[in-house]
Design a protein around this motif. Sequence first.
Motif, mmCIF file in Angstrom:
data_model
loop_
_atom_site.group_PDB
_atom_site.id
_atom_site.type_symbol
_atom_site.label_atom_id
_atom_site.label_comp_id
_atom_site.label_asym_id
_atom_site.label_seq_id
_atom_site.Cartn_x
_atom_site.Cartn_y
_atom_site.Cartn_z
ATOM 1 N N GLN A 156 10.596 -0.803 -11.110
ATOM 2 C CA GLN A 156 9.535 -1.262 -12.008
ATOM 3 C C GLN A 156 8.148 -1.072 -11.393
ATOM 4 O O GLN A 156 7.188 -0.736 -12.096
ATOM 5 C CB GLN A 156 9.767 -2.731 -12.369
ATOM 6 N N VAL A 157 8.048 -1.281 -10.084
ATOM 7 C CA VAL A 157 6.769 -1.077 -9.390
ATOM 8 C C VAL A 157 6.315 0.377 -9.520
ATOM 9 O O VAL A 157 5.154 0.664 -9.849
ATOM 10 C CB VAL A 157 6.914 -1.470 -7.902
ATOM 11 N N ASN A 158 7.222 1.305 -9.270
ATOM 12 C CA ASN A 158 6.854 2.717 -9.334
ATOM 13 C C ASN A 158 6.660 3.205 -10.763
ATOM 14 O O ASN A 158 5.935 4.178 -10.998
ATOM 15 C CB ASN A 158 7.905 3.553 -8.596
ATOM 16 N N GLU A 159 7.263 2.516 -11.717
ATOM 17 C CA GLU A 159 6.997 2.831 -13.126
ATOM 18 C C GLU A 159 5.541 2.524 -13.458
ATOM 19 O O GLU A 159 4.877 3.297 -14.160
ATOM 20 C CB GLU A 159 7.931 2.011 -14.026
ATOM 21 N N LYS A 160 5.018 1.419 -12.943
ATOM 22 C CA LYS A 160 3.607 1.078 -13.164
ATOM 23 C C LYS A 160 2.682 2.094 -12.507
ATOM 24 O O LYS A 160 1.610 2.407 -13.024
ATOM 25 C CB LYS A 160 3.321 -0.331 -12.613
ATOM 26 N N ILE A 161 3.096 2.622 -11.361
ATOM 27 C CA ILE A 161 2.302 3.663 -10.703
ATOM 28 C C ILE A 161 2.269 4.918 -11.568
ATOM 29 O O ILE A 161 1.213 5.541 -11.755
ATOM 30 C CB ILE A 161 2.876 3.966 -9.303
ATOM 31 N N ARG A 162 3.418 5.303 -12.111
ATOM 32 C CA ARG A 162 3.486 6.497 -12.983
ATOM 33 C C ARG A 162 2.679 6.306 -14.258
ATOM 34 O O ARG A 162 2.157 7.269 -14.823
ATOM 35 C CB ARG A 162 4.943 6.818 -13.312
ATOM 36 N N GLU A 163 2.550 5.056 -14.701
ATOM 37 C CA GLU A 163 1.755 4.773 -15.908
ATOM 38 C C GLU A 163 0.262 4.791 -15.614
ATOM 39 O O GLU A 163 -0.550 4.684 -16.541
ATOM 40 C CB GLU A 163 2.151 3.407 -16.472
#
Length: 403
Positions: A156-163
């Motif tokens: 979830q943390v890296n999903e926010k980075i990709r967003e």
Amino acid sequence: MVFECQKSPYKKEFTSKVVSCSPCQIERLVQGKKEKVQVFEVLLEDTVFFPEGGGQPDDRGFLNGIPVLQVKRRGKDAIHFLQDSLDVGTLATGVIDWERRWDHMQQHSGQHVITAIADASFGFKTTSWWLGESVSHIELDTVNVTDAQLKTIESQVNEKIREAVSVEVKVYEGDAIPDQVRSRGLPDDHVGPVRVVTILGVDSNMCCGTHVSNLSHLQFIKLLYTEKGKKNKTNLFFISGNRVLDYINRSLDRERQLTKILKNGPEDHVDLANKLQALVKLSQKTLQTLMKELAVVQAEKIKSEKPKFAIVHRKDGDADYASALISELASEAITLLITVGEDNNGQMTLIGQEDVVSSLGPKICSCLAGKGAGKGNKFQAKVTQLNPSARQEAETILRDYFQ
């Protein structure tokens, strides 16, 4: 307490007037030891040097070419500690160590997003955190974090980075702070307005640190492992941004070295290492058996010669060899000096009558550069000098005593 470094964290240089400069002392590591050194504490009208606080270390760099050794907050002021003085009233040009600043920004913003996701997903509250030189950790108020939970948080943390979520900083005065803002409290000596760092749609938190303006600048976050913390808490270790790339490069370098040593591909490294470890254990067991058998042979030889004293040295020997030899000669009226191990990492044991051991033990120990103690008819010590010259000196001590 809002400095230029907090308003413009991407700024690398600045100019500001020197307000004060006075001599003082600070503790510095000098050749591995903490020592007090004479320096100057400098106060500027404003600064882009971040003073340590909120779990984030201070910035380093130069003021008018003079190295900045430390930066600390004192109430509403940021104090710079320099090797040399600056003239009060003059303008000083500062250049920060950008690599250090950028790393701290990535780790601190990384901590914020991990903290927010861990809380939102599993109710794990962050009670403190530490920005380390190579790895940072967050103290979570939970007894345990499972591998599955770690995987979820990291995803979830890296999903926010990709967003590419934006990070905004706002300054509030006193009671104007919104209720939804998270905080672990302000320092007792806090003065002035309060900064709130908001990761849009993710988290709002009081913070004095420097942060990236967009989560995409973190590149990637890797959760490494957890350890049991204090008072039923868990420490979560992580790296963010450039540290992830450095970690991968170091891991690949080790992988290449192992491939060369093991002469097989990375996918076989674990199996080969396990096989080698099993082989080493078997070899060690075989060696111990052979050493004990050798001790028996050595003891029989000594018995047949019936000497007043005997000296035995084995470079490849160990404590088990020494014990086996002592056991075989226990019934003999003989003073026995046994040394085993390498020149700079060995052991000595002196066995004999109590008066002989108490008299000769410390002397022999001294010439073999060791530290030990005697009890009854035995003196034992760890020694760091087993070269031929030192052993000859020990033998001379024994010979002179029995002549």
